[in-house]
Design a protein around this motif. Sequence first.
Motif, PDB file in Angstrom:
ATOM      1  N   HIS A 111      -2.238  -8.881   0.328  1.00 21.56           N
ATOM      2  CA  HIS A 111      -1.572  -9.187  -0.943  1.00 21.56           C
ATOM      3  C   HIS A 111      -1.872 -10.619  -1.400  1.00 21.56           C
ATOM      4  CE1 HIS A 111       0.778  -5.489  -0.734  1.00 21.56           C
ATOM      5  NE2 HIS A 111       0.798  -5.703   0.576  1.00 21.56           N
TER       6      HIS A 111
ATOM      7  N   ASP B 166       3.474 -10.039  -4.110  1.00 19.06           N
ATOM      8  CA  ASP B 166       4.345 -10.924  -3.324  1.00 19.06           C
ATOM      9  C   ASP B 166       3.617 -11.688  -2.224  1.00 19.06           C
ATOM     10  OD1 ASP B 166       3.903  -8.713  -1.798  1.00 19.06           O
ATOM     11  OD2 ASP B 166       5.997  -8.217  -1.455  1.00 19.06           O
TER      12      ASP B 166
ATOM     13  N   HIS C 219       0.994  -4.893  -4.869  1.00 21.76           N
ATOM     14  CA  HIS C 219       2.003  -3.894  -5.230  1.00 21.76           C
ATOM     15  C   HIS C 219       2.020  -3.629  -6.735  1.00 21.76           C
ATOM     16  CE1 HIS C 219       4.040  -4.194  -1.289  1.00 21.76           C
ATOM     17  NE2 HIS C 219       3.891  -5.495  -1.380  1.00 21.76           N
TER      18      HIS C 219
ATOM     19  N   HIS D 214       0.440 -11.414   3.773  1.00 22.04           N
ATOM     20  CA  HIS D 214       1.151 -11.942   2.602  1.00 22.04           C
ATOM     21  C   HIS D 214       1.097 -13.476   2.550  1.00 22.04           C
ATOM     22  CE1 HIS D 214       3.025  -7.920   2.438  1.00 22.04           C
ATOM     23  NE2 HIS D 214       3.470  -8.213   1.238  1.00 22.04           N
TER      24      HIS D 214
END
Length: 286
Positions: free
Chosen positions: A7, A12, A37, A248
Amino acid sequence: MIDLHMHTVFSDGASQPEELVAACAAQNLEAIAVTDHDTTESLIHIQKAADNTGLRIIPGIEINTVWHYNGNHKEVHILGYFIDPNGDLLQEIIKKHQASRVVQLSEMAEKIRDKARIKLTFEDILAHSGQGTIGRPHVAKAIVEKGGAPSISDAFSRYLNPAASTYVRRQTAPPHEAVEAIYESGGIAVIAHPGEMEGIEILTKELMEYGLGGLEAYHKSHSPGVIEFHCSLAEELGLIVTGGTDFHGTGEAYAKALERVHMPPYVYEELQAEYTRRQKSMFKAS
Ligand code: AMP
Ligand code: ZN
Ligand code: FE
Ligand code: FE
């Protein structure tokens, strides 16, 4: 080596696309899929950053859906690989999800203000999401910043999980619509981090009717036993398996994240073979 799940700040994650691509290139990866996402906005930046690096980019997405099963609402994430970001159904779901996230999180901010007496506005949340897909992790950051919880995970357990009185459900597509949209765009749909989810065999068989291509057997949250379970299930049903770091973080943390996921080389070979097979069958059909 490859990594099929990560990501950026377009959802996020904490990395800019350029930073993530540089971190992957530094690990000499062959191919990556960035799977933000409910958005395809990062893909153009990822591809641009990867030009001249030798790193192959597989266009990806992770669609957050909710499955109604046994009287419960279960969160199910669907990954898409080799998607056409302009697919009609895909963009339809993305638009719907973007709008319903805004509704959900502004209502949650209101409840958190009223019930928890934390001075949290929707703008405070937006300050953390920037232009990317807004999500609960951004709310968590804003809560921590306001002193409403000592940590992100604490913010989740106090205010952001479905059992909390401040939680608001959002309107999402069911998993089969996400699978259908990915399939229609020419992509391969995969159930993300299936873990030890109840009903996984039922869900997998249902989604295969909409074109499901695989299971994400390799994920940092999976024990060796869970990996083995999903590899066997996939083999039994004629599905491929995929995997990735679900990273992330920021660039410097990437090498450590990669060490935690051990994917055998056949994963990439089977993904490519499945893509070729689908392209051939589309060619025949047209
Ligand atoms: P949302 O997109 O709003 O549904 O938020 C889902 C994201 O929140 C997941 O992809 C996770 O990255 C993160 N998340 C979910 N539960 C927790 C938790 N307990 N602690 C920290 N992050 C979480
Ligand atoms: Zn995430
Ligand atoms: Fe996920
Ligand atoms: Fe993810």
